[in-house]
Design a protein around this motif. Structure first.
Motif, PDB file in Angstrom:
ATOM      1  N   VAL A   1       0.834  -1.206   0.000  1.00  0.00           N
ATOM      2  CA  VAL A   1       0.000   0.000   0.000  1.00  0.00           C
ATOM      3  C   VAL A   1       0.868   1.254   0.000  1.00  0.00           C
ATOM      4  O   VAL A   1       0.581   2.234  -0.700  1.00  0.00           O
ATOM      5  N   PHE A   2       1.944   1.223   0.784  1.00  0.00           N
ATOM      6  CA  PHE A   2       2.840   2.381   0.864  1.00  0.00           C
ATOM      7  C   PHE A   2       3.462   2.691  -0.504  1.00  0.00           C
ATOM      8  O   PHE A   2       3.531   3.857  -0.919  1.00  0.00           O
ATOM      9  N   LEU A   3       3.911   1.667  -1.221  1.00  0.00           N
ATOM     10  CA  LEU A   3       4.515   1.879  -2.540  1.00  0.00           C
ATOM     11  C   LEU A   3       3.490   2.406  -3.549  1.00  0.00           C
ATOM     12  O   LEU A   3       3.794   3.292  -4.357  1.00  0.00           O
ATOM     13  N   ILE A   4       2.284   1.865  -3.498  1.00  0.00           N
ATOM     14  CA  ILE A   4       1.249   2.331  -4.431  1.00  0.00           C
ATOM     15  C   ILE A   4       0.883   3.779  -4.165  1.00  0.00           C
ATOM     16  O   ILE A   4       0.809   4.605  -5.093  1.00  0.00           O
ATOM     17  N   VAL A   5       0.654   4.108  -2.903  1.00  0.00           N
ATOM     18  CA  VAL A   5       0.294   5.487  -2.544  1.00  0.00           C
ATOM     19  C   VAL A   5       1.445   6.434  -2.858  1.00  0.00           C
ATOM     20  O   VAL A   5       1.240   7.541  -3.399  1.00  0.00           O
ATOM     21  N   GLY A   6       2.671   6.002  -2.532  1.00  0.00           N
ATOM     22  CA  GLY A   6       3.834   6.860  -2.807  1.00  0.00           C
ATOM     23  C   GLY A   6       4.010   7.125  -4.293  1.00  0.00           C
ATOM     24  O   GLY A   6       4.275   8.267  -4.706  1.00  0.00           O
ATOM     25  N   ALA A   7       3.881   6.064  -5.119  1.00  0.00           N
ATOM     26  CA  ALA A   7       4.021   6.248  -6.564  1.00  0.00           C
ATOM     27  C   ALA A   7       2.912   7.126  -7.126  1.00  0.00           C
ATOM     28  O   ALA A   7       3.149   7.964  -8.023  1.00  0.00           O
ATOM     29  N   THR A   8       1.711   6.997  -6.612  1.00  0.00           N
ATOM     30  CA  THR A   8       0.591   7.823  -7.084  1.00  0.00           C
ATOM     31  C   THR A   8       0.797   9.288  -6.721  1.00  0.00           C
ATOM     32  O   THR A   8       0.555  10.190  -7.544  1.00  0.00           O
TER      33      THR A   8
ATOM     34  N   GLY B   1       7.241   1.985  -8.961  1.00  0.00           N
ATOM     35  CA  GLY B   1       6.573   1.906  -7.658  1.00  0.00           C
ATOM     36  C   GLY B   1       5.247   1.178  -7.732  1.00  0.00           C
ATOM     37  O   GLY B   1       4.902   0.392  -6.846  1.00  0.00           O
ATOM     38  N   TRP B   2       4.485   1.434  -8.827  1.00  0.00           N
ATOM     39  CA  TRP B   2       3.199   0.754  -8.978  1.00  0.00           C
ATOM     40  C   TRP B   2       3.375  -0.749  -9.175  1.00  0.00           C
ATOM     41  O   TRP B   2       2.644  -1.544  -8.583  1.00  0.00           O
ATOM     42  N   VAL B   3       4.335  -1.148  -9.996  1.00  0.00           N
ATOM     43  CA  VAL B   3       4.561  -2.572 -10.236  1.00  0.00           C
ATOM     44  C   VAL B   3       4.937  -3.284  -8.947  1.00  0.00           C
ATOM     45  O   VAL B   3       4.355  -4.326  -8.588  1.00  0.00           O
ATOM     46  N   LEU B   4       5.906  -2.726  -8.233  1.00  0.00           N
ATOM     47  CA  LEU B   4       6.342  -3.364  -6.985  1.00  0.00           C
ATOM     48  C   LEU B   4       5.236  -3.359  -5.940  1.00  0.00           C
ATOM     49  O   LEU B   4       5.019  -4.359  -5.238  1.00  0.00           O
ATOM     50  N   GLY B   5       4.539  -2.242  -5.836  1.00  0.00           N
ATOM     51  CA  GLY B   5       3.494  -2.136  -4.815  1.00  0.00           C
ATOM     52  C   GLY B   5       2.323  -3.052  -5.087  1.00  0.00           C
ATOM     53  O   GLY B   5       1.848  -3.758  -4.182  1.00  0.00           O
ATOM     54  N   ILE B   6       1.834  -3.069  -6.341  1.00  0.00           N
ATOM     55  CA  ILE B   6       0.674  -3.904  -6.668  1.00  0.00           C
ATOM     56  C   ILE B   6       1.023  -5.384  -6.555  1.00  0.00           C
ATOM     57  O   ILE B   6       0.252  -6.181  -6.003  1.00  0.00           O
ATOM     58  N   ALA B   7       2.185  -5.786  -7.070  1.00  0.00           N
ATOM     59  CA  ALA B   7       2.591  -7.190  -6.984  1.00  0.00           C
ATOM     60  C   ALA B   7       2.758  -7.628  -5.532  1.00  0.00           C
ATOM     61  O   ALA B   7       2.324  -8.722  -5.138  1.00  0.00           O
ATOM     62  N   THR B   8       3.371  -6.760  -4.726  1.00  0.00           N
ATOM     63  CA  THR B   8       3.558  -7.081  -3.303  1.00  0.00           C
ATOM     64  C   THR B   8       2.227  -7.196  -2.591  1.00  0.00           C
ATOM     65  O   THR B   8       2.013  -8.109  -1.775  1.00  0.00           O
TER      66      THR B   8
END
Length: 449
Positions: A296-303, A325-332
Motif C-alpha cells: 500500500v505504501f509503494l502504491i500510494v507513494g508512486a501515485t 513503484g506501482w509494479v512493486l506495490g501492486i505485486a507485493t
C-alpha cells in the motif's frame, strides 16, 4: 509436473458447516469403494498434493503427514480426526492379518444390521436400545452366551449375572475405580469402565469381553466416542449411537464405518484443502501484514509522485518512472493478500512455524516428545496452551516476528503453486501500472511550479 496455468486459483477456505454429513443415510460400502466415494482432491490442489499422496508419505516438507498433524493441532484444532483415521487404517490391517480362532466372534457389521439399528434409534426418541441387534441371537446360539428364555437384557445401572459384563459405576461419579478422572483413563480396566458407561448412557447392553480386540475397542470408545472423551470426535447424536450399537455387537472394523466416514469426509473435504491453502502462505501473520503495508505504501507513494509531477512543468517522460513503484506495490499487495511475501518467495523460503522456532537442546527434546505423542492413538487431549513456546512467542517483539528464521521449501508442487501466484501478481501489476502510467503521461502538465 503439469503447468497450473495463469487461471489457477488457490483452494477456497472450507467451513465446517459446508461439509455434507450423509454418513448415516449412505450405504456401508467396502473399504476400497468407500474411499473412492470421497473426493481426494479439491479445486486448486494438484494431484501431487492430494490427500492420499500426503497420507502415503509421497510429499516433502512442509506438506508431510507430520506437518498436517501439526496444522490440525495448532491451527485447525481437530487433530483427533487424523489420529483416529491413522489408528483405524492400522487396525484394519491388523484385524485382517490376525489368525486367532476367536475372530468368528467378531462378525461383520452388515448393511442390514446397520439399517435395523438405525430404525431402532429413529423409533426410540430417547435412543434406548434394550434389545440386541438383529442376528445377535443366531451368533451366540449353542454357546454359553445364548440368551435363555425369560432372561432380559440388563438395564443400565443394574448388575446382572453375566460374568462377562462389566459391573456398572455410580451414575454421577466423575472418577474411575482407580481414581482417574473420566476422560483420562490410566489402564485397561479404566478404559473398559468408561466404555461401559458410554454404552449405558445410550441404553445399549454392554458387550461381551471375549471378542477379539475388545480391550482395544474399549480404549477407542473411551478416547474418541464417549461423551467428554479426551479426543471426542465431532459425531452427531445419531452417529454416536449407531457407532456404539455396532461396537456393542462386534469388534469388526466395519462397526466403525459410520465414524470413519464422518472423520474421513472432514479430513478430505475440509482439513486437507484448508491445510494446502494455509501452507501456501510462506510468511507468518506479522510478515504478511508488513508486506501488505509495504504494498500500500509503494502504491500510494508512486501515485502521489505522479500527481506532483503532473502538476509541475517537468517533462512528461519523467512520470513513467512512477511505474516502478506501482509494479512493486501492486505485486507485493496481491501476493500478500494471498499470504505470500515476495521477498521470501524469491528464495523459495518460508518462515519457521512458532512451535518450531525454539529448538535448543531441551526444547528440541520436548518438541520431539510432543510430536511422538500427537501420533499416538490413545492419550490425553490435544491442547497445547501449556507448551513452553506459547509464552516465549508471545513475548517476542514485532520486529523479530517479521524477520523470523527461514527455511527452504522442499516440496516442488508447493513451490510451483507459489510461482504461479507470483506470476499472476506480476502480470496484473504490469497491466495495471501500464494503464496508470499511460493516463498520467497523457495528462497535460499543470505548470503550477
Amino acid at each position: 509436473m503439469p503447468f497450473l496455468g495463469l487461471g489457477y486459483r488457490r483452494p477456497a477456505r472450507v467451513d465446517r458447516d459446508s461439509i455434507k454429513r450423509n454418513s448415516l443415510d449412505s450405504d456401508l460400502s467396502e473399504p476400497d469403494s468407500f474411499k473412492s466415494n470421497i473426493s481426494a482432491a479439491s479445486n486448486g490442489i494438484p494431484g501431487a498434493l492430494s490427500f492420499d499422496k500426503i497420507m502415503s508419505g509421497g510429499t516433502c516438507p512442509p506438506m508431510t503427514v507430520r506437518d498436517f498433524m501439526n496444522y490440525l493441532i495448532y491451527i485447525e484444532r481437530s487433530a483427533e480426526n487424523l489420529q483416529f483415521y491413522l489408528w483405524y487404517e492400522d487396525f484394519v490391517k491388523r484385524f485382517q492379518s490376525a489368525s486367532t480362532s476367536d475372530l468368528a466372534l467378531a462378525p461383520k457389521w452388515t448393511k442390514g444390521l446397520h439399517e435395523d439399528a438405525l430404525a431402532m434409534i429413529v423409533k426410540d426418541a430417547h435412543g434406548a436400545m434394550h434389545r440386541e441387534p438383529k442376528g445377535a441371537a443366531e451368533m451366540f446360539k449353542g454357546t454359553d452366551f445364548a440368551k435363555k428364555p425369560g432372561n432380559k437384557s440388563p438395564k443400565p445401572g443394574i448388575p446382572c449375572a453375566d460374568p462377562f459384563a462389566t459391573p456398572p459405576r455410580t451414575p454421577n461419579d466423575t472418577t474411575s475405580d482407580f481414581g482417574a478422572p473420566v476422560g483420562a483413563p490410566v489402564g485397561g480396566d479404566s478404559y473398559r469402565e468408561i466404555a461401559g458407561e458410554a454404552f449405558d448412557a445410550v441404553g445399549i447392553k454392554r458387550p461381551f469381553t471375549v471378542q477379539p480386540f475388545r480391550e482395544e475397542i474399549d480404549r477407542v470408545v473411551a478416547t474418541y466416542i464417549a461423551d467428554n472423551a479426551p479426543r471426542q470426535l465431532n459425531l452427531s447424536d445419531r452417529e454416536q449411537r449407531i457407532t456404539l450399537a455396532g461396537l456393542a455387537y462386534t469388534t469388526h472394523p466395519s462397526a466403525l464405518r459410520t465414524a470413519v466416514k464422518v472423520v474421513e469426509t472432514s479430513l478430505r473435504g475440509q482439513a486437507h484443502p484448508n491445510f494446502v491453502r494455509w501452507s501456501i502462505c510462506n510468511g507468518n501473520p506479522a510478515r504478511v501484514f508488513f508486506a501488505r503495508f509495504l504494498g500500500v505504501f509503494l502504491i500510494v507513494g508512486a501515485t502521489l509522485a505522479a500527481i506532483l509531477l503532473a502538476l509541475s512543468d517537468v517533462a512528461r517522460a519523467y512520470r513513467a518512472v512512477c511505474a516502478v513503484g506501482w509494479v512493486l506495490g501492486i505485486a507485493t499487495l496481491i501476493a500478500a493478500w494471498k499470504g505470500m511475501c515476495v521477498v521470501l518467495h524469491g528464495m523459495h523460503h518460508r518462515h519457521i512455524r512458532p512451535w518450531e522456532l525454539f529448538t535448543d537442546c531441551d526444547s528440541e527434546s520436548g518438541n520431539k516428545e510432543k510430536t511422538r505423542g500427537s501420533f499416538e492413538s490413545f492419550g490425553s487431549s490435544n491442547s497445547y496452551e501449556d507448551e513452553p513456546w506459547v509464552v516465549k512467542y508471545e513475548k517476542r517483539n514485532l520486529v523479530r516476528k517479521i524477520f523470523d528464521r527461514e527455511v527452504w521449501i522442499q516440496e516442488p508442487a508447493l513451490r510451483q503453486i507459489q510461482d504461479t501466484i507470483f506470476i499472476q501478481a506480476m502480470l496484473f501489476a504490469l497491466i495495471t501500472s501500464g494503464i496508470l502510467t499511460a493516463i498520467f503521461v497523457l495528462v497535460p502538465s499543470g505548470s503550477m511550479y
